[in-house]
Scaffold this active site. Sequence first.
Site, PDB file in Angstrom:
ATOM      1  N   SER A   8       0.682   9.008  -6.102  1.00  0.00           N
ATOM      2  CA  SER A   8       0.667  10.362  -5.712  1.00  0.00           C
ATOM      3  C   SER A   8       1.520  11.075  -6.297  1.00  0.00           C
ATOM      4  O   SER A   8       1.288  12.329  -6.684  1.00  0.00           O
ATOM      5  CB  SER A   8       0.967  10.380  -3.963  1.00  0.00           C
ATOM      6  OG  SER A   8      -0.069   9.730  -3.107  1.00  0.00           O
ATOM      7  N   ALA A  22       2.383   1.748  -3.536  1.00  0.00           N
ATOM      8  CA  ALA A  22       1.118   1.961  -4.320  1.00  0.00           C
ATOM      9  C   ALA A  22       0.727   3.319  -4.243  1.00  0.00           C
ATOM     10  O   ALA A  22       0.677   4.013  -5.039  1.00  0.00           O
ATOM     11  CB  ALA A  22      -0.143   1.214  -4.085  1.00  0.00           C
ATOM     12  N   GLU A  23       0.642   4.048  -3.045  1.00  0.00           N
ATOM     13  CA  GLU A  23       0.105   5.258  -2.627  1.00  0.00           C
ATOM     14  C   GLU A  23       1.416   6.194  -3.137  1.00  0.00           C
ATOM     15  O   GLU A  23       1.070   7.354  -3.731  1.00  0.00           O
ATOM     16  CB  GLU A  23      -0.197   5.625  -1.180  1.00  0.00           C
ATOM     17  CG  GLU A  23      -0.734   6.799  -1.073  1.00  0.00           C
ATOM     18  CD  GLU A  23      -1.812   6.918   0.121  1.00  0.00           C
ATOM     19  OE1 GLU A  23      -2.228   8.077   0.210  1.00  0.00           O
ATOM     20  OE2 GLU A  23      -2.160   6.290   0.627  1.00  0.00           O
ATOM     21  N   THR A  24       2.538   6.140  -2.954  1.00  0.00           N
ATOM     22  CA  THR A  24       3.659   6.511  -3.315  1.00  0.00           C
ATOM     23  C   THR A  24       3.573   6.825  -4.707  1.00  0.00           C
ATOM     24  O   THR A  24       3.769   8.145  -5.167  1.00  0.00           O
ATOM     25  CB  THR A  24       4.971   6.173  -2.955  1.00  0.00           C
ATOM     26  OG1 THR A  24       5.098   5.836  -1.418  1.00  0.00           O
ATOM     27  CG2 THR A  24       6.150   7.057  -3.224  1.00  0.00           C
ATOM     28  N   ALA A  45       1.027  -1.316   0.115  1.00  0.00           N
ATOM     29  CA  ALA A  45      -0.057   0.074   0.038  1.00  0.00           C
ATOM     30  C   ALA A  45       0.803   1.444  -0.044  1.00  0.00           C
ATOM     31  O   ALA A  45       0.700   2.273  -0.763  1.00  0.00           O
ATOM     32  CB  ALA A  45      -1.019  -0.008   1.343  1.00  0.00           C
TER      33      ALA A  45
END
Length: 159
Positions: A79, A74-76, A71
């Site tokens: 973003s 993925a978020e990095t 996660a």
Amino acid sequence: MGEQQQVKFPQEIIDEYAALGVDLPAMFSAGHLGTRMGVQITEAAPERVVGTMPVEGNTQPYGLLHGGASAVLAETLGSVGSMLHGGSSKMAVGVDLNCTHHRGVRSGLVTGVATPVHRGRSTATYEIVITDEQDRRVCTARLTCLLRDLPADEAPAKD
């Protein structure tokens, strides 16, 4: 793991931020958490962001890659794509992240590739596919970011 790789940015993005005196690699890094987890961004453009993360040091008690680590990767990546899409006058704030974990990984490096699903004026959504070293899908994630105007005191100064 401590060495810093050069991120590949499109020339027009380099030019936009250079004109504002902004250090792109520092701004579009993995941040403190990503650095602690060994996340390395290797390619960054609004159309595609690629990064890697070691499995070692990011496992759960059974020795498998932690779902939370996937996660974070993925978020990095999503973003960074959202920030690049929004441009220098916007900030991207994650508002929804979901991850489906397909298989366990015990060692090596995982690679994430973020591609846009939607790029609008106020939101951006990216699909992030994380694979192992044999190119097997480990995780599929989707991130939606709100694109907010930067406050005047945080916006890069234009000369």
